[in-house]
Design a protein around this motif. Structure first.
Motif, short mmCIF file in Angstrom:
data_model
loop_
_atom_site.label_atom_id
_atom_site.label_comp_id
_atom_site.label_asym_id
_atom_site.label_seq_id
_atom_site.Cartn_x
_atom_site.Cartn_y
_atom_site.Cartn_z
N UNK A 168 -55.81 -0.11 0.69
CA UNK A 168 -56.93 -0.13 -0.26
C UNK A 168 -56.58 0.66 -1.52
N UNK A 169 -57.18 0.26 -2.64
CA UNK A 169 -56.93 0.91 -3.92
C UNK A 169 -57.43 2.35 -3.92
N UNK A 170 -58.55 2.58 -3.22
CA UNK A 170 -59.12 3.93 -3.17
C UNK A 170 -58.16 4.90 -2.47
N UNK A 171 -57.60 4.47 -1.32
CA UNK A 171 -56.69 5.33 -0.57
C UNK A 171 -55.42 5.60 -1.39
N UNK A 172 -54.88 4.55 -2.00
CA UNK A 172 -53.66 4.72 -2.80
C UNK A 172 -53.90 5.66 -3.98
N UNK A 173 -55.07 5.51 -4.64
CA UNK A 173 -55.40 6.36 -5.78
C UNK A 173 -55.57 7.82 -5.38
N UNK A 174 -56.30 8.06 -4.28
CA UNK A 174 -56.52 9.43 -3.82
C UNK A 174 -55.23 10.07 -3.35
N UNK A 175 -54.40 9.31 -2.63
CA UNK A 175 -53.12 9.83 -2.16
C UNK A 175 -52.22 10.21 -3.32
#
Length: 417
Positions: free
Chosen positions: A218-225
């Motif tokens: 997901x884009x959210x997980x990639x962004x937060x990571x």
């Protein structure tokens, strides 16, 4: 006749009583005259560390013989005479002293300037350590030193065990939260499945299968990571840059095992006696071997460490001391200005040097550390006419004491020019 028998009986009774008293004092550790109270043992430990430890150990042989049970091998009177005047005792032909010299020659113990009471205190410590044994001796020594020589510097070093514990605690807490969320999600899903009249979109959502892969993609997980990774890298980089040149806790091995705890602490030798330039020069200066010889031309001459000083003098070579406190060339610091004019104590910057067996850098010695000190330190203006006009001008506009920062202590050119 009856009176004579009575006298004889009285004498016999007195002899028996004296014998019992002598036996009882021997049993309770006082028959040899060696004290057993904690005060004497503690004083004996200090005396032993200062006069004996460089050559003697209690349970192991060093430069001299091990001292375990020495009070059983020789009586206190003999030990006192030998400790005070070992050379004379050997020259007198004493068999035991001569045998010791033959075993350890050419090394001979120097005369010890100790009183009879101090010798008893040393023997009290030796006896206490003998009874406790090697393991307890090491523990007692560690407790007595208080781990001062290896104390972590203040405000700079964070315990790695504490940090690991915090991280593990956070991970456990995060795992608990995750489990609770999964349970809640399952309960809510089961509840919704039992409901009727749900539309197609709700049905699709409820019947959807959970997939960890979809979370990681997901884009959210990639962004937060990515954000967390960048923050960690930035934090490590900034901390590393700020740590450049910071040597707090630095305690190098020296060519001679000099103990500030012994000299400045136990014997209370003033720092200025050895560091002669501290009140009149930019540098405090490292004491020359000649200063050492003011005492050691007659004290503990046969110590292996003292012999290194003799060797340096005989070969006309300087002792290669390793510098502990070192400011960069771009910073100017004047010891006399701080110590003589400012009245700053040595311990303010160097820590409790009188408690350090091995000297270490106590303070940060960074620009921020110096500036913070200038902001908080009052100017030592009492009795110094140079500051009279400044104090008058300052008091006219402020009720606070005049700080170093008020007389230019924060100006760049004061330290960098």
């Amino acid at each position: 006749m009856s009176i004579g028998r009575s006298v004889l009986r009285l004498r016999y009774t007195l002899a028996v009583v004296c014998g019992l008293l002598l036996a009882s004092t021997t049993v309770f550790g006082q028959g040899d005259g060696i004290p057993t109270d904690e005060a004497s043992i503690s004083a004996g430990m200090e005396l032993f560390d200062g006069n004996c430890s460089s050559c003697h150990q209690v349970h192991e042989k060093g430069v001299g013989p091990a001292l375990k049970n020495v009070y059983d091998r020789r009586d206190v009177k003999w030990l006192t005479k030998f400790i005070k005047h070992p050379g004379k005792t050997i020259e007198s032909g004493d068999a035991y002293a001569t045998a010791l010299y033959d075993k350890f020659k050419p090394t001979i113990m120097p005369n010890q300037d100790l009183s009879d009471e101090e010798i008893l205190q040393v023997l009290a410590y030796v006896k206490d350590v003998t009874v406790k044994g090697p393991a307890k001796q090491a523990t007692a020594a560690a407790d007595a030193s208080g781990t001062e020589g290896a104390a972590a510097p203040q405000g700079m070093v964070v315990s790695s065990n504490l940090l690991v514990g915090v991280i593990i605690g956070l991970l456990v807490l995060l795992g608990i939260v995750l489990i609770v969320l999964v349970v809640l999600a399952n309960v809510l899903t089961q509840y919704l499945r039992q409901q009727k009249g749900l539309d197609e979109e709700d049905e699709t959502y409820i019947n959807a299968k959970f997939s960890f892969a979809s979370i990681f993609k997901s884009q959210v997980f990639i962004g937060m990571s990515s954000f967390v990774f960048i923050m960690i890298v930035a934090k490590v980089t900034i901390d590393s840059l700020f740590a450049v040149g910071v040597q707090q806790g630095y305690a190098p091995d020296q060519p001679i095992q000099f103990s500030h705890k012994l000299h400045a602490g136990y014997y209370e030798i003033d720092c200025k006696y050895c560091h002669t330039g501290v009140e009149k020069s930019k540098n405090a200066n490292i004491p020359s071997a000649n200063i050492c010889m003011n005492c050691h031309n007659s004290i503990r001459q046969n110590s292996p460490e003292i012999q290194k000083i003799y060797s340096a003098i005989e070969n006309d070579e300087p002792i290669q001391w390793v510098r502990v406190h070192n400011l960069p060339d771009l910073a100017y610091f004047n010891h006399s200005q701080h110590v003589k004019v400012g009245g700053v104590e040595c311990q303010t910057c160097h820590g409790e040097i009188e408690k350090m067996e091995v000297v270490q850098q106590h303070s940060l010695l960074t620009m921020g550390w110096c500036i913070d000190c200038h902001r908080k330190t009052d100017v030592n203006a009492k009795g110094n006419a140079y500051y009279d006009k400044m104090v008058e001008m300052h008091d006219a506009t402020s009720k606070e004491p005049m700080k170093v920062k008020d007389i230019g202590g924060l100006e760049c050119a004061k330290c960098h020019y």
